[in-house]
Enzyme design. Structure first.
Site, mmCIF file in Angstrom:
data_model
loop_
_atom_site.group_PDB
_atom_site.id
_atom_site.type_symbol
_atom_site.label_atom_id
_atom_site.label_comp_id
_atom_site.label_asym_id
_atom_site.label_seq_id
_atom_site.Cartn_x
_atom_site.Cartn_y
_atom_site.Cartn_z
ATOM 1 N N ASN A 8 0.981 -1.210 0.030
ATOM 2 C CA ASN A 8 0.139 0.042 0.104
ATOM 3 C C ASN A 8 0.624 1.124 -0.171
ATOM 4 O O ASN A 8 1.505 1.158 1.258
ATOM 5 C CB ASN A 8 -0.777 -0.139 1.225
ATOM 6 N N PRO A 9 0.817 2.292 -1.382
ATOM 7 C CA PRO A 9 1.833 3.605 -1.478
ATOM 8 C C PRO A 9 1.226 4.073 -0.280
ATOM 9 O O PRO A 9 2.614 4.974 -0.202
ATOM 10 C CB PRO A 9 1.646 3.299 -2.203
ATOM 11 N N THR A 10 0.186 4.229 0.672
ATOM 12 C CA THR A 10 -0.292 5.337 1.550
ATOM 13 C C THR A 10 -0.174 4.771 3.016
ATOM 14 O O THR A 10 -0.847 5.561 3.701
ATOM 15 C CB THR A 10 -1.468 5.574 0.520
ATOM 16 N N SER A 11 0.314 3.491 2.983
ATOM 17 C CA SER A 11 0.161 3.033 4.963
ATOM 18 C C SER A 11 0.794 4.059 5.470
ATOM 19 O O SER A 11 2.206 4.477 5.141
ATOM 20 C CB SER A 11 0.605 1.866 4.952
ATOM 21 N N GLY A 39 -0.362 -1.521 6.166
ATOM 22 C CA GLY A 39 -1.078 -1.724 8.215
ATOM 23 C C GLY A 39 -1.796 -2.734 7.320
ATOM 24 O O GLY A 39 -1.991 -4.238 6.565
ATOM 25 N N ASP A 40 -2.696 -3.140 8.752
ATOM 26 C CA ASP A 40 -3.523 -4.285 9.049
ATOM 27 C C ASP A 40 -4.803 -4.090 8.204
ATOM 28 O O ASP A 40 -5.209 -5.268 7.886
ATOM 29 C CB ASP A 40 -4.606 -3.382 10.254
ATOM 30 N N THR A 73 -0.110 1.906 10.604
ATOM 31 C CA THR A 73 0.148 2.435 12.642
ATOM 32 C C THR A 73 0.002 2.005 13.091
ATOM 33 O O THR A 73 0.936 2.138 14.429
ATOM 34 C CB THR A 73 -1.396 3.294 12.130
ATOM 35 N N ASP A 128 -4.316 -22.148 18.278
ATOM 36 C CA ASP A 128 -4.969 -23.714 18.900
ATOM 37 C C ASP A 128 -6.633 -23.598 18.751
ATOM 38 O O ASP A 128 -7.534 -24.563 19.144
ATOM 39 C CB ASP A 128 -5.330 -23.722 20.667
ATOM 40 N N GLU A 153 -11.466 -3.015 9.813
ATOM 41 C CA GLU A 153 -12.777 -2.285 9.184
ATOM 42 C C GLU A 153 -14.216 -2.440 9.778
ATOM 43 O O GLU A 153 -14.775 -3.499 9.822
ATOM 44 C CB GLU A 153 -11.731 -2.882 7.688
#
Length: 337
Positions: A12-15, A70-71, A97, A221, A281
């Site tokens: 992602n180029p904007t992360s 990011g996530d 972040t 688990d 999200e």
């Protein structure tokens, strides 16, 4: 003729602070050194850009997919491969972040080059659980309720500039707006019926950068760690949040803390909208069923050592945490006057 393995970096180029591209040439050479013919794909603003590229690469027979971002980027990549019969090995280069999942796997979060070099280690792969929520998948956390809505309301630019501080600031603002919702939550033959301000279904011990909220979560688990926060007033919520930051909430009578493979969440009043957050999200509205897919994905992780920056709280984060705790005390004083 030996057929080389192939890797696809989806970034992602904007992360985060948008510095990943300056390291890309070096990162490509690291995966080449590890024996992968490596290429890269920059995501676009189009919906599901990372997800669609992950699906394409998996169906094209790529052996390794590297999620760099990011996530949110990681969640899209997981959703692109989790439902397929051929699921490439997954590597992660944190560039966002909070990078909760990278924290859980002890992947360096402030050094993309060091994160990429994990592929060169001998002891680097293991299989991890992921969650399925309706038609979607998640790697770290599913949650719903007023307190989880903070992630929808923090602007992306604010997240990039201020990181954790953005969440704390918005979280403190939302506390007076807490509205309990009557829910039926079924989990592995048990159930809770009553008001709740939040439910949380975790796969790792890293939630928003905190490792004490679900301290005994396991990566492989086959069980979720579930927290239900019952009806609470403002003072109760502040108290619970303070205890959770210190890992002292597990036996509190205001919460339910349990392990489960299957969880179903049903709002009991039709007028109550219960949005579900998956890995930070929006993932749809309840009612929703959550199932733990045991050891479903193979990932690259730091199995031999725990880098200091993956477990040691930074000075900036300690400062933000202290400011937040001081703010809790101020609000309590105002409520008691």
């Amino acid at each position: 003729m030996t057929v080389r393995k192939r890797a696809r970096i989806i970034y992602n180029p904007t992360s985060g602070r948008e510095t990943f591209r300056s390291d890309l040439v070096d990162i490509l050479s690291i995966y080449e050194k590890a024996g992968y013919e490596t290429s890269a794909f920059a995501t676009t603003p189009a919906p599901n850009s990372a997800k669609n590229e992950a699906t394409r690469a998996a169906k094209d027979g790529f052996d390794l997919i590297v999620a760099a971002g990011g996530d949110g980027t990681l969640n899209e990549v997981v959703n692109g491969i989790a439902g397929l019969e051929h699921r490439p090995t997954l590597a992660i280069i944190p560039a966002g972040t909070t990078n909760d999942y990278a924290r859980a796997l002890r992947i360096p979060r402030d050094d993309p080059i060091a994160a990429a070099k994990l592929i060169l280690k001998k002891n680097k792969k293991f299989k991890i659980d992921i969650g399925r929520a309706g038609d979607n998948y998640f790697m770290n956390i599913a949650a719903g309720g007023t307190m989880t809505e903070v992630t929808y309301e923090v602007p992306s630019q604010m997240k990039s500039l201020f990181g954790y501080a953005a969440y704390f600031a918005k979280g403190a603002e939302l506390i007076p707006r807490i509205k309990p919702i009557e829910m039926l939550i079924k989990y592995d033959g048990q159930e809770y019926r009553g008001n709740a301000t939040m439910f949380m279904i975790a796969l790792t011990n890293s939630v928003g950068g905190f490792e004490q909220i679900v301290p005994d979560a396991s990566l492989d688990d086959g069980k979720f760690t579930m927290i239900i926060v019952k009806k609470s007033n403002v003072i109760d919520m502040l108290s619970l949040m303070a205890k959770a930051l210190q890992g002292k909430h597990l036996d509190d009578p205001r919460i339910i803390y349990a392990k489960a493979t299957d969880i179903e969440v049903i709002p009991l009043n039709k007028e109550d909208r219960l949005m579900v957050n998956l890995d930070g999200e929006y993932g749809g509205d309840a009612p929703m069923h959550f199932h733990n897919l045991k050891q479903h994905l193979e990932v690259i992780a730091n199995l031999d050592e725990i880098p200091e920056d993956a477990i040691t709280t930074s000075a900036d984060f300690k400062r933000v945490e202290k400011d937040f705790m001081d703010g809790i005390d101020d609000i309590k004083d105002q409520e008691n006057k």
